[in-house]
Design an enzyme around this catalytic site. Structure first.
Site, short mmCIF file in Angstrom:
data_model
loop_
_atom_site.label_atom_id
_atom_site.label_comp_id
_atom_site.label_asym_id
_atom_site.label_seq_id
_atom_site.Cartn_x
_atom_site.Cartn_y
_atom_site.Cartn_z
CG ASP A 163 -4.69 -2.17 3.72
OD1 ASP A 163 -4.82 -3.48 4.52
OD2 ASP A 163 -4.34 -1.44 4.21
CG HIS A 193 -0.52 -0.61 2.52
ND1 HIS A 193 0.72 -0.21 3.02
CD2 HIS A 193 -1.12 -1.47 3.44
CE1 HIS A 193 0.78 -0.69 3.97
NE2 HIS A 193 -0.11 -1.49 4.55
ZN ZN Z 1 -0.64 -2.52 6.04
#
Ligand code: ZN
Length: 458
Positions: free
Chosen positions: A332, A234
């Site tokens: 995520d 991410h």
């Molecule tokens: Zn993470």
């Protein structure tokens, strides 16, 4: 029930450089043929895919299913249901469960649950360190034997560089990619949002971009030193993208992923919808038609780790995706209960759900804006993660598992909490007009979710 003819769709299979209107014939759970004018053998059903896209099953290599230990937030049944609705046929669940996935027994438990209750393929990542405490290595060889496809301390970050070096050496020995949630604790301390104008204006503790970039740089050096494949999770900061771009040019085995919230939203969103739409949201306003989605300031659905960054960082992530620096898209997906998020910004947990919105947001920000081709976007959800994970997935090659996603890139819809299959509703995109939606999710030739079946059921 695991044979099917997908007829007349635009078949986009980046792994085989195929992009054409064609039929896909699935027999006994495997891809049997891809081509024009295929006929369904007796007893095999036909799925009308005209005017929509047929591609290899989408893979999300970064989800949190909270099982074992936190099943009030999500479990394998609800998490995989959300994945199927989002068009995902395979997911990799993160090991920061309770207990953490740091032993062969816990890996076996998740495989067993996934077999019983999961409706999509669930792959497991194992912890780098015992209990994700960052102090002692987990039994990486045993985890590999138990079937993990990667190791990571996601949610946390190994701070000790020597320990990380040893983890890299084991990862390389066992041919496992090592994923890292890049966060230098000494720089980030107890920051709750990006450190900058808005953290100052809102009086919230800041998390500087350097807190991520420092660990990306560390990982590049360790990948170079050990030859291990390190994958930075991410990415949120422009500096991280630059570091990875330069390192890849030198041939360092480093890679990165991006999540839609980081390339759609900015830290201005924490100051409320009015501020966001007036400034950084201008570029998105047209996609929302007349009524812009509204939210208050300090809305904890805009609290994530790493945090939302300013517009220049958002642009850098988009550029990194466009020029191939960032090869992988993921969500995520991080479910949390309402009562956990309905507290002051400082006290709320980090993270949002994402499996049901990521395809639409990626299409909107990357393909509909003509930043990248449809085939490039699909590659970032299919063959690229499959290659990193050494999975025999992500392609419509004859003989491959018939994991297929069918989606309508132009379908306009509004994301509503009552239509989400996730057990948690912590998502900032409710009420947004989205463009692009899964039509059917097919695993091993079996339709596990389809828009049509859902409409009939309703
Ligand atoms: Zn993470």
């Amino acid at each position: 029930m695991n044979s099917l003819l997908l007829a007349g769709g635009r078949v986009v299979d980046p792994a085989n450089q195929f992009d054409s209107v064609a039929d896909v014939l699935i027999l006994d759970g495997k891809i049997f043929a891809v081509g024009k004018n295929l006929a369904a053998p007796a007893g095999v059903g036909t799925f009308d895919a005209r005017r929509i896209i047929v591609c290899p099953g989408l893979i999300d290599l970064h989800v949190h299913f909270r099982e074992p230990g936190q099943t009030a937030k999500e479990n394998i049944a609800s998490g995989t249901a959300a994945a199927a609705r989002g068009g995902f046929t395979s997911v990799v669940c993160m090991p920061n469960t309770s207990p953490a996935i740091d032993s062969a027994a816990t890996v076996a438990l998740i495989h067993e649950r996934a077999n019983e209750q999961g409706i999509v393929n669930v792959f497991v990542s194992g912890a780098i360190t015992k209990a994700i405490a960052g102090e002692e290595l987990a039994p990486i060889g045993g985890l590999k034997k138990a079937g993990v496809v990667a190791i990571t301390d996601d949610g946390h970050c190994v701070q000790n560089n020597d320990l990380m070096r040893r983890a890299c050496e084991y990862a390389k020995m066992f041919d496992l990619p090592l994923f890292d949630h890049c966060q230098d604790y000494s720089l980030v301390t107890d920051g709750v949002m990006h450190e900058g104008y808005w953290s100052t204006a809102l009086g919230l503790r800041g998390w500087p971009a350097a807190g991520e970039e420092m660990m990306v740089a560390r990982n590049i050096l360790l990948a170079e030193l050990t030859g291990a494949k390190i994958h930075c999770q991410h990415l949120s900061a422009a500096g991280s993208v630059n570091l990875i771009r330069q390192a890849k040019k030198r041939g360092v085995p480093i890679s990165g992923e991006a999540c839609p919230h980081h390339f759609t939203l900015t830290d201005a969103a924490v100051a409320g919808s009015e501020k966001f739409w007036a400034q950084d949201g201008k570029v998105l306003a047209a996609s929302q038609g007349g009524g812009l989605p509204q939210w208050p300031n300090y809305d904890t659905n805009f609290k994530m780790n790493p945090p939302l960054r300013p517009a220049a960082d958002r642009e850098a992530i988009l550029e990194g995706l466009a020029d191939g620096t960032i090869e992988i898209l993921c969500s995520d997906h991080a479910p949390h209960c309402d009562y956990e998020k309905e507290v002051e910004f400082d006290y709320a947990p980090f993270g949002i759900t994402g499996l049901e919105t990521e395809l639409a947001l990626a299409l909107m920000q990357l393909v509909h804006t003509k930043r990248i081709s449809l085939a490039d976007m699909i590659a970032k959800f299919t063959i690229n993660p499959a290659k990193l994970l050494n999975l025999k997935k992500g392609a419509l090659t004859v003989g491959a598992d018939a994991d297929v996603t069918v989606f309508d890139p132009d379908c306009e819809w509004v994301f509503k909490p009552e239509n989400s299959a996730s057990q948690s509703k912590n998502n900032p995109f409710f009420g947004w007009k989205l463009k692009g939606k899964a039509s059917a999710t097919i695993i091993g030739g079996k339709v596990v979710w389809s828009e049509a079946a859902e409409t009939v059921a309703a």
